[in-house]
Design an enzyme around this catalytic site. Structure first.
Site, PDB file in Angstrom:
ATOM      1  N   ASP A 169      45.582  40.010  25.152  1.00  0.00           N
ATOM      2  CA  ASP A 169      44.218  39.924  24.625  1.00  0.00           C
ATOM      3  C   ASP A 169      44.265  39.446  23.190  1.00  0.00           C
ATOM      4  O   ASP A 169      45.166  39.808  22.434  1.00  0.00           O
ATOM      5  CB  ASP A 169      43.511  41.285  24.717  1.00  0.00           C
ATOM      6  CG  ASP A 169      42.002  41.130  24.777  1.00  0.00           C
ATOM      7  OD1 ASP A 169      41.414  41.454  25.814  1.00  0.00           O
ATOM      8  OD2 ASP A 169      41.414  40.650  23.781  1.00  0.00           O
ATOM      9  N   LYS A 197      42.134  45.946  20.008  1.00  0.00           N
ATOM     10  CA  LYS A 197      42.155  46.426  21.391  1.00  0.00           C
ATOM     11  C   LYS A 197      43.589  46.571  21.896  1.00  0.00           C
ATOM     12  O   LYS A 197      43.941  47.558  22.535  1.00  0.00           O
ATOM     13  CB  LYS A 197      41.386  45.422  22.255  1.00  0.00           C
ATOM     14  CG  LYS A 197      40.836  45.998  23.524  1.00  0.00           C
ATOM     15  CD  LYS A 197      40.125  44.877  24.241  1.00  0.00           C
ATOM     16  CE  LYS A 197      39.200  45.332  25.294  1.00  0.00           C
ATOM     17  NZ  LYS A 197      38.651  44.182  26.035  1.00  0.00           N
ATOM     18  N   PHE A 249      36.247  41.505  43.393  1.00  0.00           N
ATOM     19  CA  PHE A 249      35.041  42.133  43.951  1.00  0.00           C
ATOM     20  C   PHE A 249      34.883  43.595  43.552  1.00  0.00           C
ATOM     21  O   PHE A 249      34.093  44.319  44.151  1.00  0.00           O
ATOM     22  CB  PHE A 249      35.061  42.012  45.488  1.00  0.00           C
ATOM     23  CG  PHE A 249      35.186  40.587  45.961  1.00  0.00           C
ATOM     24  CD1 PHE A 249      34.108  39.712  45.844  1.00  0.00           C
ATOM     25  CD2 PHE A 249      36.372  40.112  46.494  1.00  0.00           C
ATOM     26  CE1 PHE A 249      34.222  38.382  46.260  1.00  0.00           C
ATOM     27  CE2 PHE A 249      36.493  38.784  46.914  1.00  0.00           C
ATOM     28  CZ  PHE A 249      35.415  37.920  46.802  1.00  0.00           C
ATOM     29  N   ASN A 274      27.838  38.270  45.442  1.00  0.00           N
ATOM     30  CA  ASN A 274      27.012  39.023  44.495  1.00  0.00           C
ATOM     31  C   ASN A 274      25.522  38.749  44.700  1.00  0.00           C
ATOM     32  O   ASN A 274      24.698  39.657  44.615  1.00  0.00           O
ATOM     33  CB  ASN A 274      27.420  38.697  43.052  1.00  0.00           C
ATOM     34  CG  ASN A 274      28.531  39.623  42.563  1.00  0.00           C
ATOM     35  OD1 ASN A 274      29.074  40.413  43.337  1.00  0.00           O
ATOM     36  ND2 ASN A 274      28.876  39.527  41.295  1.00  0.00           N
ATOM     37  N   LEU A 314      21.382  49.518  49.951  1.00  0.00           N
ATOM     38  CA  LEU A 314      19.982  49.615  50.372  1.00  0.00           C
ATOM     39  C   LEU A 314      19.340  50.835  49.718  1.00  0.00           C
ATOM     40  O   LEU A 314      18.528  51.515  50.334  1.00  0.00           O
ATOM     41  CB  LEU A 314      19.884  49.718  51.901  1.00  0.00           C
ATOM     42  CG  LEU A 314      20.125  48.426  52.696  1.00  0.00           C
ATOM     43  CD1 LEU A 314      19.999  48.681  54.190  1.00  0.00           C
ATOM     44  CD2 LEU A 314      19.149  47.312  52.277  1.00  0.00           C
ATOM     45  N   GLY A 321      21.027  46.136  37.506  1.00  0.00           N
ATOM     46  CA  GLY A 321      21.318  45.643  36.150  1.00  0.00           C
ATOM     47  C   GLY A 321      22.809  45.438  36.029  1.00  0.00           C
ATOM     48  O   GLY A 321      23.491  45.222  37.021  1.00  0.00           O
ATOM     49  N   CYS A 328      26.932  41.901  35.810  1.00  0.00           N
ATOM     50  CA  CYS A 328      27.296  40.970  36.893  1.00  0.00           C
ATOM     51  C   CYS A 328      26.099  40.389  37.637  1.00  0.00           C
ATOM     52  O   CYS A 328      25.870  39.184  37.582  1.00  0.00           O
ATOM     53  CB  CYS A 328      28.235  41.659  37.863  1.00  0.00           C
ATOM     54  SG  CYS A 328      29.731  42.237  37.075  1.00  0.00           S
TER      55      CYS A 328
HETATM   56  C1  UGA Z   1      28.993  44.200  41.275  1.00  0.00           C
HETATM   57  C2  UGA Z   1      29.505  44.035  42.724  1.00  0.00           C
HETATM   58  O1  UGA Z   1      29.106  45.161  43.497  1.00  0.00           O
HETATM   59  C3  UGA Z   1      31.029  43.912  42.744  1.00  0.00           C
HETATM   60  O2  UGA Z   1      31.468  43.660  44.075  1.00  0.00           O
HETATM   61  C4  UGA Z   1      31.443  42.738  41.838  1.00  0.00           C
HETATM   62  O3  UGA Z   1      32.842  42.590  41.788  1.00  0.00           O
HETATM   63  C5  UGA Z   1      30.916  42.987  40.436  1.00  0.00           C
HETATM   64  O4  UGA Z   1      29.477  43.111  40.484  1.00  0.00           O
HETATM   65  C6  UGA Z   1      31.308  41.811  39.573  1.00  0.00           C
HETATM   66  O5  UGA Z   1      30.868  40.704  39.841  1.00  0.00           O
HETATM   67  O6  UGA Z   1      32.152  41.988  38.692  1.00  0.00           O
HETATM   68  P1  UGA Z   1      28.829  46.217  39.525  1.00  0.00           P
HETATM   69  O7  UGA Z   1      27.940  45.321  38.738  1.00  0.00           O
HETATM   70  O8  UGA Z   1      29.959  46.897  38.842  1.00  0.00           O
HETATM   71  O9  UGA Z   1      29.492  45.429  40.771  1.00  0.00           O
HETATM   72  O10 UGA Z   1      27.938  47.392  40.140  1.00  0.00           O
HETATM   73  P2  UGA Z   1      27.172  47.642  41.523  1.00  0.00           P
HETATM   74  O11 UGA Z   1      27.695  48.885  42.104  1.00  0.00           O
HETATM   75  O12 UGA Z   1      27.156  46.457  42.372  1.00  0.00           O
HETATM   76  O13 UGA Z   1      25.677  47.940  40.990  1.00  0.00           O
HETATM   77  C7  UGA Z   1      24.899  46.914  40.345  1.00  0.00           C
HETATM   78  C8  UGA Z   1      23.487  47.406  40.094  1.00  0.00           C
HETATM   79  O14 UGA Z   1      22.786  47.539  41.324  1.00  0.00           O
HETATM   80  C9  UGA Z   1      23.389  48.771  39.400  1.00  0.00           C
HETATM   81  O15 UGA Z   1      22.377  48.706  38.418  1.00  0.00           O
HETATM   82  C10 UGA Z   1      22.992  49.713  40.514  1.00  0.00           C
HETATM   83  O16 UGA Z   1      22.239  50.812  40.068  1.00  0.00           O
HETATM   84  C11 UGA Z   1      22.137  48.796  41.382  1.00  0.00           C
HETATM   85  N1  UGA Z   1      22.070  49.214  42.807  1.00  0.00           N
HETATM   86  C12 UGA Z   1      23.182  49.218  43.579  1.00  0.00           C
HETATM   87  C13 UGA Z   1      20.836  49.559  43.358  1.00  0.00           C
HETATM   88  O17 UGA Z   1      19.785  49.542  42.677  1.00  0.00           O
HETATM   89  N2  UGA Z   1      20.779  49.907  44.682  1.00  0.00           N
HETATM   90  C14 UGA Z   1      21.881  49.918  45.477  1.00  0.00           C
HETATM   91  O18 UGA Z   1      21.733  50.259  46.672  1.00  0.00           O
HETATM   92  C15 UGA Z   1      23.110  49.581  44.914  1.00  0.00           C
END
Ligand code: UGA
Length: 429
Positions: free
Chosen positions: A30, A35, A152, A208, A250, A257, A260
């Protein structure tokens, strides 16, 4: 195998550590000297369940080390993973300047055949640019291969997701790096899909976007549920048991938010536009997501009427459970919008308070979730932390000037909340 990971953000640090855990020899690079120093001294720049112990164990076993020198990483390894940030630009497109500068640095340090693997989330056709750049700047004129290997993992479950992936995607231009890449991932026991580079890059954005689409879909259903007295969780369970649909992603709520989904949607819409396709479907996913927040705030305003000088307790600041990350957090957006209306906030998050302080000022940070409701006119659940389910509801009811709760993550049972005497408003129920 000897591996180097450039970039020690969420993806880079987890990738490097998990590779070391399965026995590879890993160097994490890095540019950020502070860091690297922190990591070398056993500190952690992020909160991610299980990561700290894993870093410690692998550093002690001498399988994992940290450095500032890209050259050292390139010279000492056969495979170099790029895991640098690809931040959004104001027009929605992706800033690829870190990708470009790292590709150049790798090229300048190469003295023999290397496999250069892109793990950062990038628009389709970036691999071609990385290959061109390396070829241009490689003084030694040695062979190399560029591979796309999208990641992922979810924040908050990063180690678990990395160690037990559903699939590994390897995008290549020639077959030469395939055996080495398969060897890197063999210990994880997951299906390995080998594609061309553009397909691999597209798989990431398509995955995504589809997950974001699922969330917006159920949020749209939640509107219909509210209009008819149906229950969105029951609808989600009912459709989710259909194996073709699946129950995950779901959960209706405040919308998605984080660093990603919002960024990747914008980027995918932008690149599609550049390729001549107007991705209206994904624009609608964005619109529904924004509207979900508006609808929730409207619900609060309709109940509390004037927000000016109302004291509101907020449980949750992180963009989701299990993380201290507040980047594009719906919870923070909600707090800021309530503050704009003149509300005074008492806030709590199990992990994200420190990072929240930098973006959410003038709020009272409370150290115990059971004390948040003290003297408030209403309580809001803004993040789906499982521990909020253990909130002392009796105490909260007594502490509130009037027992009103807005649950943006559907954590509590509606009937139970009413039985306890709450005016309880959730999403789609
Ligand atoms: C997401 C993807 O799930 C990962 O597979 C991917 O690798 C990652 O982005 C990335 O591109 O690096 P992440 O952003 O860490 O992961 O979190 P998620 O668990 O996907 O949640 C994203 C948002 O969706 C959160 O704000 C969560 O509260 C919301 N969410 C999730 C919902 O509102 N409802 C759901 O049923 C699931």
């Amino acid at each position: 195998m000897k591996l180097t990971i450039i970039g020690t953000g969420y993806v880079g640090l987890v990738t490097g550590t998990c590779f070391a855990e399965v026995g590879h020899q890993v160097i994490c690079v890095d540019k950020d000297a502070a860091k690297v120093k922190l990591l070398q001294s056993g500190g952690m720049p992020i909160y991610e369940p299980g990561l700290e112990e894993l870093v410690k164990r692998n550093v002690e076993a001498k399988r994992l080390s940290f450095t500032n020198s890209t050259e050292e990483g390139v010279v000492k390894s056969d495979i170099i993973f790029i895991a640098v940030p690809t931040p959004p630009q104001p027009d929605g497109s992706v800033d690829l300047s870190f990708m470009e500068s790292v590709s150049r640095e790798i090229a300048q340090s190469m003295t023999g055949y290397k496999v250069v693997v892109d793990k950062s989330t990038v628009p389709v056709q970036t691999g071609e640019k990385v290959a061109e750049t390396i070829k241009r700047y490689c003084k030694a004129r040695v062979d190399f291969d560029v591979v796309s290997n999208p990641e992922f993992l979810r924040e908050g479950f990063a180690v678990e997701d990395f160690m037990k992936p559903d699939r590994v995607v390897i995008g290549v231009r020639s077959q030469r790096p395939v055996p080495a890449m398969k060897q890197v991932y063999a210990p994880f026991g997951a299906p390995i899909i080998v594609t061309d580079i553009n397909s691999a890059e597209l798989i990431k954005h398509a995955a995504n976007s589809f997950l974001a689409l699922k969330i917006s879909y159920i949020n749209a259903i939640s509107v219909i549920c509210e209009a008819t007295g149906a229950n969105v969780q029951e609808v989600a369970n009912g459709i989710g048991l259909d194996a073709r649909i699946g129950r995950r992603f779901l959960d209706a709520g405040l919308g998605f938010g984080g660093s990603c989904f919002p960024k990747d949607l914008s980027a995918f819409i932008k690149i599609s536009e550049q390729l001549g396709y107007d991705f209206q479907l994904l624009k609608e996913v964005q619109r529904i997501n924004a509207e979900q927040m508006n609808r929730f705030i409207k619900k609060i305003e309709e109940t509390l009427w004037v927000l000016k000088d109302k004291k509101i307790g907020v449980l949750g600041l992180a963009f989701k459970q299990n993380t201290d990350d507040v980047r594009l957090s719906p919870a923070i957006e909600l707090c800021q919008r309530l503050q704009k209306e003149g509300a005074r906030l008492r806030v709590y998050d199990p992990r994200a308070m420190e990072k929240a302080r930098a973006v959410l000022r003038d709020a009272e940070y409370v150290n115990d979730m059971n004390e948040v409701a003290e003297g408030c006119d209403a309580l809001i659940v803004a993040t789906e932390w499982p521990e909020f389910k253990k909130l002392d509801l009796e105490r909260a009811r007594k502490a509130l000037s009037h027992p009103i709760m807005f649950d943006g993550r559907n954590l509590f049972d509606c009937e139970e909340m009413e039985r306890l005497g709450f005016i309880y408003k959730s999403v789609g129920r």
